[in-house]
Design a protein around this motif. Structure first.
Motif, PDB file in Angstrom:
ATOM      1  N   ARG A  48       4.094   3.259 -11.639  1.00  0.00           N
ATOM      2  CA  ARG A  48       3.145   2.390 -10.761  1.00  0.00           C
ATOM      3  C   ARG A  48       3.531   2.370  -8.998  1.00  0.00           C
ATOM      4  O   ARG A  48       2.505   2.175  -8.476  1.00  0.00           O
ATOM      5  N   VAL A  49       4.929   1.634  -9.699  1.00  0.00           N
ATOM      6  CA  VAL A  49       4.861   1.395  -7.594  1.00  0.00           C
ATOM      7  C   VAL A  49       5.215   2.513  -6.634  1.00  0.00           C
ATOM      8  O   VAL A  49       4.858   2.408  -5.462  1.00  0.00           O
ATOM      9  N   LEU A  50       5.716   3.520  -7.697  1.00  0.00           N
ATOM     10  CA  LEU A  50       5.931   4.572  -6.291  1.00  0.00           C
ATOM     11  C   LEU A  50       4.034   5.475  -6.351  1.00  0.00           C
ATOM     12  O   LEU A  50       4.609   5.889  -4.390  1.00  0.00           O
ATOM     13  N   ALA A  51       3.922   5.149  -7.069  1.00  0.00           N
ATOM     14  CA  ALA A  51       2.519   5.833  -6.824  1.00  0.00           C
ATOM     15  C   ALA A  51       1.768   4.182  -5.809  1.00  0.00           C
ATOM     16  O   ALA A  51       0.992   5.740  -4.360  1.00  0.00           O
ATOM     17  N   LEU A  52       2.221   3.465  -5.379  1.00  0.00           N
ATOM     18  CA  LEU A  52       1.610   2.520  -4.797  1.00  0.00           C
ATOM     19  C   LEU A  52       2.285   2.842  -3.430  1.00  0.00           C
ATOM     20  O   LEU A  52       1.396   2.927  -3.059  1.00  0.00           O
ATOM     21  N   PHE A  53       3.327   3.332  -3.782  1.00  0.00           N
ATOM     22  CA  PHE A  53       4.241   3.165  -2.032  1.00  0.00           C
ATOM     23  C   PHE A  53       4.036   4.723  -2.020  1.00  0.00           C
ATOM     24  O   PHE A  53       3.205   4.281  -0.652  1.00  0.00           O
ATOM     25  N   LYS A  54       3.274   5.728  -2.776  1.00  0.00           N
ATOM     26  CA  LYS A  54       3.133   6.947  -1.545  1.00  0.00           C
ATOM     27  C   LYS A  54       1.511   6.701  -1.294  1.00  0.00           C
ATOM     28  O   LYS A  54       1.307   7.040  -0.630  1.00  0.00           O
ATOM     29  N   LYS A  55       0.701   5.976  -1.698  1.00  0.00           N
ATOM     30  CA  LYS A  55      -1.056   5.635  -0.846  1.00  0.00           C
ATOM     31  C   LYS A  55      -0.407   5.235  -0.106  1.00  0.00           C
ATOM     32  O   LYS A  55      -1.454   4.954   0.548  1.00  0.00           O
ATOM     33  N   ASN A  56       0.364   4.074  -0.314  1.00  0.00           N
ATOM     34  CA  ASN A  56      -0.101   3.269   1.491  1.00  0.00           C
ATOM     35  C   ASN A  56       2.132   3.447   2.585  1.00  0.00           C
ATOM     36  O   ASN A  56       2.392   2.995   3.215  1.00  0.00           O
ATOM     37  N   LEU A  57       1.742   4.855   2.429  1.00  0.00           N
ATOM     38  CA  LEU A  57       2.611   5.096   2.948  1.00  0.00           C
ATOM     39  C   LEU A  57       3.202   4.882   4.521  1.00  0.00           C
ATOM     40  O   LEU A  57       4.266   5.186   4.659  1.00  0.00           O
ATOM     41  N   GLN A  58       2.368   5.927   5.117  1.00  0.00           N
ATOM     42  CA  GLN A  58       1.943   5.973   6.102  1.00  0.00           C
ATOM     43  C   GLN A  58       2.174   3.680   7.187  1.00  0.00           C
ATOM     44  O   GLN A  58       2.414   3.669   7.625  1.00  0.00           O
ATOM     45  N   PRO A  59       0.738   3.384   6.393  1.00  0.00           N
ATOM     46  CA  PRO A  59       1.127   1.689   6.666  1.00  0.00           C
ATOM     47  C   PRO A  59       2.336   1.318   6.171  1.00  0.00           C
ATOM     48  O   PRO A  59       3.512   0.591   7.292  1.00  0.00           O
ATOM     49  N   THR A  60       2.949   1.343   5.175  1.00  0.00           N
ATOM     50  CA  THR A  60       4.413   0.866   4.649  1.00  0.00           C
ATOM     51  C   THR A  60       5.056   1.287   6.271  1.00  0.00           C
ATOM     52  O   THR A  60       6.020   0.203   6.708  1.00  0.00           O
TER      53      THR A  60
ATOM     54  N   LEU B 155       1.652  -6.644   4.099  1.00  0.00           N
ATOM     55  CA  LEU B 155       2.801  -6.091   3.208  1.00  0.00           C
ATOM     56  C   LEU B 155       2.276  -6.617   2.043  1.00  0.00           C
ATOM     57  O   LEU B 155       2.785  -5.860   1.349  1.00  0.00           O
ATOM     58  N   VAL B 156       2.470  -8.567   2.184  1.00  0.00           N
ATOM     59  CA  VAL B 156       2.212  -8.492   0.807  1.00  0.00           C
ATOM     60  C   VAL B 156       0.423  -8.456  -0.383  1.00  0.00           C
ATOM     61  O   VAL B 156       0.549  -8.738  -0.679  1.00  0.00           O
ATOM     62  N   GLU B 157      -0.004  -8.386   1.500  1.00  0.00           N
ATOM     63  CA  GLU B 157      -1.408  -8.552   1.084  1.00  0.00           C
ATOM     64  C   GLU B 157      -1.908  -6.451  -0.327  1.00  0.00           C
ATOM     65  O   GLU B 157      -2.156  -6.971  -1.006  1.00  0.00           O
ATOM     66  N   ILE B 158      -1.298  -5.907   0.997  1.00  0.00           N
ATOM     67  CA  ILE B 158      -0.947  -4.498   0.204  1.00  0.00           C
ATOM     68  C   ILE B 158      -0.406  -4.325  -1.027  1.00  0.00           C
ATOM     69  O   ILE B 158      -0.853  -3.657  -1.953  1.00  0.00           O
ATOM     70  N   TYR B 159       1.143  -4.667  -1.420  1.00  0.00           N
ATOM     71  CA  TYR B 159       1.667  -4.350  -2.118  1.00  0.00           C
ATOM     72  C   TYR B 159       1.140  -5.828  -3.755  1.00  0.00           C
ATOM     73  O   TYR B 159       2.013  -6.027  -4.782  1.00  0.00           O
ATOM     74  N   GLN B 160       1.314  -7.147  -2.953  1.00  0.00           N
ATOM     75  CA  GLN B 160       1.522  -8.881  -3.705  1.00  0.00           C
ATOM     76  C   GLN B 160       2.139  -8.753  -4.717  1.00  0.00           C
ATOM     77  O   GLN B 160       2.866  -8.982  -4.121  1.00  0.00           O
TER      78      GLN B 160
END
Length: 508
Positions: free
Chosen positions: A6-18, A130-135
């Motif tokens: 789940r966390v990995l998928a969230l990271f991949k989804k927001n890869l560029q902004p992160t 980053l807090v807003e994206i990943y909470q």
């Protein structure tokens, strides 16, 4: 893989902004650490005194605080925050390019003030986004974010070192400074505390010979990809005029549009009932201090902000005072370490902080933020106590410096993730905590410098121990307020009703 799917998928989804936010924080690190090593060469370039050149420190630190507060105003929209990040990252590259042309100390202070404003905006906005994206999953990504600032802070002195003057860079017949005395002065320079160096007669007029300009131009080139990365993110989100792209949004508009709409409707409905029609203009700025947040648990809500900021005031203050004065403590009695050997202590401290932040990336996934903060603050306090008990040991000073850097490394990102989680990610905590940390780093450094001046170098470890005790005590108080901070059932049911009403209006 130590990350779940789940966390990995969230990271991949927001890869560029992160990756973009991480790179911007690398710029922050580059800019925060170059001033100390290069200050003597900049003194020669501006032909100023030690007392005058240290005001450049103050201009950067003070405007960094202003920038941290200013950056909190742009938490509402992606367009505003990304645009400010782009301007800030570009400004840092421009500052690096302009510094070699600043031959007046006032002009240099103004340029460094601009850099401080940019750094403050980067600090607040990157943490906030980053807090807003990943909470609830933000802790691990915040640890990585702060690793990049440590990496940048470690890299910029290494870039500058080959270009620093080994002898006095203003050639004058009236003085004969050796490279060893210059090295001592360079390691002893701390913001607003040049008085202990007043016996050194450094010339202010003569032939200026310095190559430090090359270091700044190299750093400008290294930093140039960062504003380009932010610009690419702006382009991807369709925020570049004439280059709009459909179907892309950093905040996942398809998923969050309803929530945003509902939240805005609920705030507007509540503000019109409590504050009248004139309140809406102020809601943008003080959204985290809405009156609805003070119903039932108002005192604990306020207290969590204050105590969280006080913990970081102390912990970041320890970072500033230890990095600034460990060299001064080492070269004076009772240790009297050789100047060149003592010069490794600040570098060891920052290297340990960077390593600690790297190690904290996987640790924050397996360990709760509250546990990490408790271990870190306990470790800081125990390290200072051991340093006091072994104050005559050169070996343990190096060991203690490394341990202190490791324990201090992850306090800020862990505290930010924990506090925002407690306060349900309203965004205000980030601005308050970043500002509190910045004030602590500046104020405690000045306070310890004054105390060392009056009482002697032995007070250095005593001050650190007191600050460590206060940080731990404030953290205990924060945990107490966390237990008090519970949403009343009436408020929860009211929020659910507002969401239901907003959902129906959104469907219409």
């Amino acid at each position: 893989m130590w990350l779940d799917e789940r966390v990995l998928a969230l990271f991949k989804k927001n890869l560029q902004p992160t990756l973009t936010y991480w790179s911007v924080f690398f710029s922050f690190g580059l800019c925060i650490a170059f001033l100390g090593p290069t200050l003597l060469d900049l003194r020669c370039q501006t032909q100023s005194s030690l007392q005058q050149i240290t005001w450049v420190f103050f201009s950067q630190q003070f405007c960094l605080l202003l920038g941290s507060c200013f950056g909190g105003l742009f938490k509402r929209t992606v367009k505003q925050s990304l645009l400010v990040l782009f301007i800030s990252a570009l400004a840092i590259s421009l500052v690096f390019s302009i510094i070699p042309f600043c031959h007046n100390v006032v002009l240099l202070a103004i340029v460094m003030a601009m850099a401080g404003l940019a750094m403050g905006c980067i600090d607040t906005i990157s943490n906030m986004k980053l807090v807003e994206i990943y909470q609830k999953d933000s802790a691990i990504f915040l640890q990585a974010l702060h690793f990049f600032v440590g990496f940048g802070a470690l890299l910029s002195p290494l870039i500058a070192d080959p270009f620093l003057s080994e002898t006095n860079c203003i050639q004058s017949n009236g003085t004969a400074n050796t490279s060893s005395s210059l090295e001592h002065i360079r390691n002893s320079l701390v913001a607003h505390h040049p008085r202990n160096l007043s016996h050194y007669e450094l010339p202010m007029t003569g032939l200026v010979i310095t190559r430090v300009s090359y270091a700044f131009w190299i750093m400008a080139l290294i930093n140039l990809p960062v504003p380009i990365a932010v610009f690419l993110l702006l382009y991807k989100e369709g925020m570049v005029p004439g280059c709009a792209r459909k179907g892309s949004s950093l905040l996942r508009a398809d998923e969050l549009a309803m929530e945003t709409h509902v939240a805005e409707k609920a705030e507007e409905h509540h503000s019109t009932q409590t504050a009248g029609p004139t309140a809406s203009s102020h809601d943008e700025l003080f959204s985290c201090l809405q009156s609805k947040n003070f119903q039932g648990a108002s005192f604990s809500y306020f207290a969590i902000h204050v105590t969280g900021a006080l913990v970081l005031f102390m912990s970041d203050g320890i970072v500033g005072e230890y990095a600034g004065f460990v060299y001064t403590y080492a070269v004076e009695k009772p240790l009297s370490i050789e100047h060149k050997k003592a010069g490794y202590l600040p570098s060891l401290f920052w290297a340990s902080i960077t390593l600690g932040r790297l190690l904290s990336v996987p640790l924050s996934y397996w360990m709760k933020a509250t546990t990490m903060i408790f271990i870190n603050l306990s470790g800081v306090l125990l390290t200072f106590l051991l340093l006091l008990l072994t104050s005559y040991s050169t070996v343990f000073l190096f060991v203690g410096t490394a341990l202190l850097g490791l324990f201090l490394s992850s306090i800020f990102p862990s505290m930010l993730a924990y506090t925002e989680d407690v306060l349900n990610y309203k965004g205000c905590a980030t601005t308050v905590l970043v500002t509190g940390a910045g004030i602590g780093e500046m104020v405690l450094q000045m306070m310890v410098g004054t105390i060392i001046q009056q009482e002697g170098s032995h007070s250095f470890l005593v001050c650190g121990t007191i600050f460590g005790c206060l940080a731990f005590a404030f953290y205990v108080v924060l945990l107490v307020f966390h237990r008090m901070h519970r949403k009343p059932s009436a408020e929860v049911s009211g929020e659910q009703a507002a969401m239901k009403e907003g959902s129906l209006s959104y469907q219409r």
